[in-house]
Design a protein around this motif. Structure first.
Motif, PDB file in Angstrom:
ATOM      1  N   GLU A  89       0.848  -1.195   0.000  1.00 38.62           N
ATOM      2  CA  GLU A  89       0.000   0.000   0.000  1.00 38.62           C
ATOM      3  C   GLU A  89       0.886   1.248   0.000  1.00 38.62           C
ATOM      4  OE1 GLU A  89      -3.399   1.985   2.928  1.00 38.62           O
ATOM      5  OE2 GLU A  89      -2.796  -0.131   3.167  1.00 38.62           O
ATOM      6  N   LEU A  90       0.508   2.240  -0.822  1.00 37.07           N
ATOM      7  CA  LEU A  90       1.177   3.545  -0.859  1.00 37.07           C
ATOM      8  C   LEU A  90       0.134   4.615  -0.581  1.00 37.07           C
ATOM      9  CD1 LEU A  90       3.426   3.072  -4.031  1.00 37.07           C
ATOM     10  CD2 LEU A  90       4.180   3.112  -1.653  1.00 37.07           C
ATOM     11  N   ALA A 100       2.888  14.286  11.035  1.00 35.75           N
ATOM     12  CA  ALA A 100       3.618  13.302  11.832  1.00 35.75           C
ATOM     13  C   ALA A 100       2.704  12.131  12.186  1.00 35.75           C
ATOM     14  CB  ALA A 100       4.159  13.960  13.097  1.00 35.75           C
ATOM     15  N   GLY A 101       3.191  10.906  12.016  1.00 36.67           N
ATOM     16  CA  GLY A 101       2.411   9.714  12.316  1.00 36.67           C
ATOM     17  C   GLY A 101       1.590   9.193  11.166  1.00 36.67           C
ATOM     18  N   ARG A 106       2.868   0.685   3.392  1.00 34.50           N
ATOM     19  CA  ARG A 106       2.644  -0.558   4.133  1.00 34.50           C
ATOM     20  C   ARG A 106       3.164  -1.708   3.292  1.00 34.50           C
ATOM     21  NH1 ARG A 106      -0.966  -4.703   4.459  1.00 34.50           N
ATOM     22  NH2 ARG A 106      -2.334  -3.806   2.856  1.00 34.50           N
ATOM     23  N   LEU A 107       4.042  -2.506   3.899  1.00 34.22           N
ATOM     24  CA  LEU A 107       4.553  -3.694   3.244  1.00 34.22           C
ATOM     25  C   LEU A 107       3.651  -4.888   3.556  1.00 34.22           C
ATOM     26  CD1 LEU A 107       8.378  -3.282   3.981  1.00 34.22           C
ATOM     27  CD2 LEU A 107       7.072  -2.447   2.019  1.00 34.22           C
ATOM     28  N   GLU A 108       3.729  -5.890   2.731  1.00 27.33           N
ATOM     29  CA  GLU A 108       2.888  -7.082   2.914  1.00 27.33           C
ATOM     30  C   GLU A 108       3.242  -7.743   4.253  1.00 27.33           C
ATOM     31  OE1 GLU A 108       0.015  -9.290   2.695  1.00 27.33           O
ATOM     32  OE2 GLU A 108       0.362  -8.127   0.847  1.00 27.33           O
ATOM     33  N   TYR A 171       6.893  -3.074   8.973  1.00 23.63           N
ATOM     34  CA  TYR A 171       6.134  -3.226   7.748  1.00 23.63           C
ATOM     35  C   TYR A 171       5.251  -2.010   7.475  1.00 23.63           C
ATOM     36  CZ  TYR A 171       7.555  -8.117   8.005  1.00 23.63           C
ATOM     37  OH  TYR A 171       8.292  -9.283   8.055  1.00 23.63           O
ATOM     38  N   ARG A 172       5.286  -1.037   8.380  1.00 22.72           N
ATOM     39  CA  ARG A 172       4.500   0.186   8.212  1.00 22.72           C
ATOM     40  C   ARG A 172       5.425   1.384   8.397  1.00 22.72           C
ATOM     41  NH1 ARG A 172       1.008  -3.487  10.430  1.00 22.72           N
ATOM     42  NH2 ARG A 172      -1.149  -3.484   9.652  1.00 22.72           N
ATOM     43  N   LEU A 173       5.590   2.171   7.365  1.00 22.44           N
ATOM     44  CA  LEU A 173       6.453   3.348   7.424  1.00 22.44           C
ATOM     45  C   LEU A 173       5.581   4.584   7.591  1.00 22.44           C
ATOM     46  CD1 LEU A 173       8.181   1.107   5.909  1.00 22.44           C
ATOM     47  CD2 LEU A 173       9.531   3.029   5.059  1.00 22.44           C
ATOM     48  N   ARG A 174       5.765   5.265   8.710  1.00 21.98           N
ATOM     49  CA  ARG A 174       4.987   6.457   9.032  1.00 21.98           C
ATOM     50  C   ARG A 174       5.887   7.689   9.035  1.00 21.98           C
ATOM     51  NH1 ARG A 174      -0.012   5.007  11.030  1.00 21.98           N
ATOM     52  NH2 ARG A 174      -0.219   2.789  11.587  1.00 21.98           N
TER      53      ARG A 174
END
Length: 381
Positions: A89-90, A100-101, A106-108, A171-174
């Motif tokens: 997911e992008l 921020a946050g 999101r990676l699988e 797996y989640r880049l914020r």
């Protein structure tokens, strides 16, 4: 009809001797004065000389220190992967302002989610076992050791859940802070590995400006000094800021010190990497300021013609001490006070002790051309 100039040049020729270089006056300096003298109304023998005046003002002043600097973002980071997985997911677009946050990528993580659900189910089971054994132990129907063992197993599975939740964050880049994201160079389904750069994030509402100045100015540099900066991208605008910090080392090759300033950038027009022309305002102060056109040089001394408004516009030739200069203006250290009126144009026909006819006062709101035009209209009326 021949026009006679209302003044004569104080230059004499001596046969057999070369004129000093300082007596040759460039044409581009004399031409504006000649044109203005012809434009001003000519006075007859009994008429007062017509002049244009300027008001002495008190203005903010400083000694400029110029340099070239490079902009940096207040905060800057490149988000990269820490695991090997595909992009699921992008949630951003190129150049988007994010908070921020906010979840960006999101990676699988289906396998990790399944492991987490299994661990949570085991936690619920062991929590129920602890509850049952505790009730039995209260009625002396179960040994206390069994209760303690069940509580230890519950704590174990809770720790495993915390570890799984921590790994899921990989797996989640914020966004770690408010800022602007860069270009998106990946797509959903792309395989990424640890170290793969996914997106840049820059906080640009405040910019850092790094520049170098010679070490001889180190004594006068200090945090808080005001400055202005200009970019070729916005030539008509000045960005204000102040010195934030001064480098702790002198470059032994260039004999210069690095200075870091901060510039407000609320409209996000400035970008990291831009070249800026910097002017540090040293010794900021309030100074008595006059236009350079009012000064009458005489050797190393300077004079002005002061108009006594309370005494029929009578002229007084007064010596002044000048300080620093900037384009079109001069700082007066001694001899004038703010609010006094001095002759700025028409000096060639004035003499000390005479009264003059004031055509107007030139300032930021009224130009010399407007004053001359108004005078011509009055003469034709």
């Amino acid at each position: 009809m021949n026009h006679r100039l209302p003044f004569s040049l104080p230059v004499s020729l001596t046969v057999g001797r070369a004129l000093p270089a300082r007596l040759f006056v460039p044409l581009f300096v004399l031409l504006p004065a000649l044109l203005l003298a012809l434009a001003l109304p000519q006075a007859s023998a009994n008429e007062r000389a017509a002049v244009i005046a300027s008001r002495v003002t008190l203005e903010p002043w400083s000694d400029p220190l110029e340099a070239l600097g490079t902009l940096r973002a207040d905060e800057s980071v490149t988000l990269s992967a820490t695991v090997t997985e595909t992009v699921a997911e992008l949630n951003f677009r190129d150049g988007e302002v994010v908070e921020a946050g906010q979840l960006l990528i999101r990676l699988e993580d289906a396998e990790q989610q399944a492991q987490l659900r299994a661990a949570e189910a085991l936690r619920d089971e062991r929590r129920s076992a602890v509850t049952r054994l505790s009730q039995l132990q209260e009625r002396n129907m179960a040994p206390r050791a069994d209760v303690e063992d069940s509580q230890a197993r519950l704590r174990q599975v809770q720790a495993e859940i915390q570890g799984l939740e921590a790994r899921l964050t990989n797996y989640r880049l914020r966004a770690p802070f408010d800022g602007v994201v860069g270009f998106r160079n990946i797509s959903v389904g792309s395989l990424v590995t640890p170290g793969t750069e996914l997106v840049t994030l820059d906080k640009t509402d405040v910019m850092k400006l790094d520049f170098r100045v010679p070490e001889v100015f180190l004594a006068i540099l200090e945090p808080g000094l005001p400055l202005t900066a200009r970019s070729a991208a916005f030539p008509d605008e000045r960005f204000s800021g102040e010195v934030a910090s001064i480098g702790s080392r002198i470059d032994p090759v260039s004999r210069s010190v690095t200075v870091r300033a901060e510039l407000a950038n609320p409209e996000l027009r400035l970008r990291p990497g831009m070249l800026m022309e910097v002017v540090v305002e040293r010794r900021p102060r309030d100074a008595v300021v006059v236009p350079e056109s009012v000064l009458i040089p005489s050797g190393e001394r300077h004079f002005v013609m002061v108009i006594d408004e309370a005494n029929d516009n009578r002229l007084e030739r007064r010596r002044v001490t000048i300080g620093e200069r900037r384009t079109g203006q001069a700082e007066i250290l001694e001899g004038l006070a703010a609010g006094e009126l001095v002759v700025s144009h028409g000096l060639q026909r004035t003499h000390e002790g005479e009264s003059v006819r004031l055509l107007g006062i030139a300032d930021d709101a009224t130009s010399i051309g407007e004053i001359l035009e108004a005078t011509r209209e009055e003469g034709n009326a």
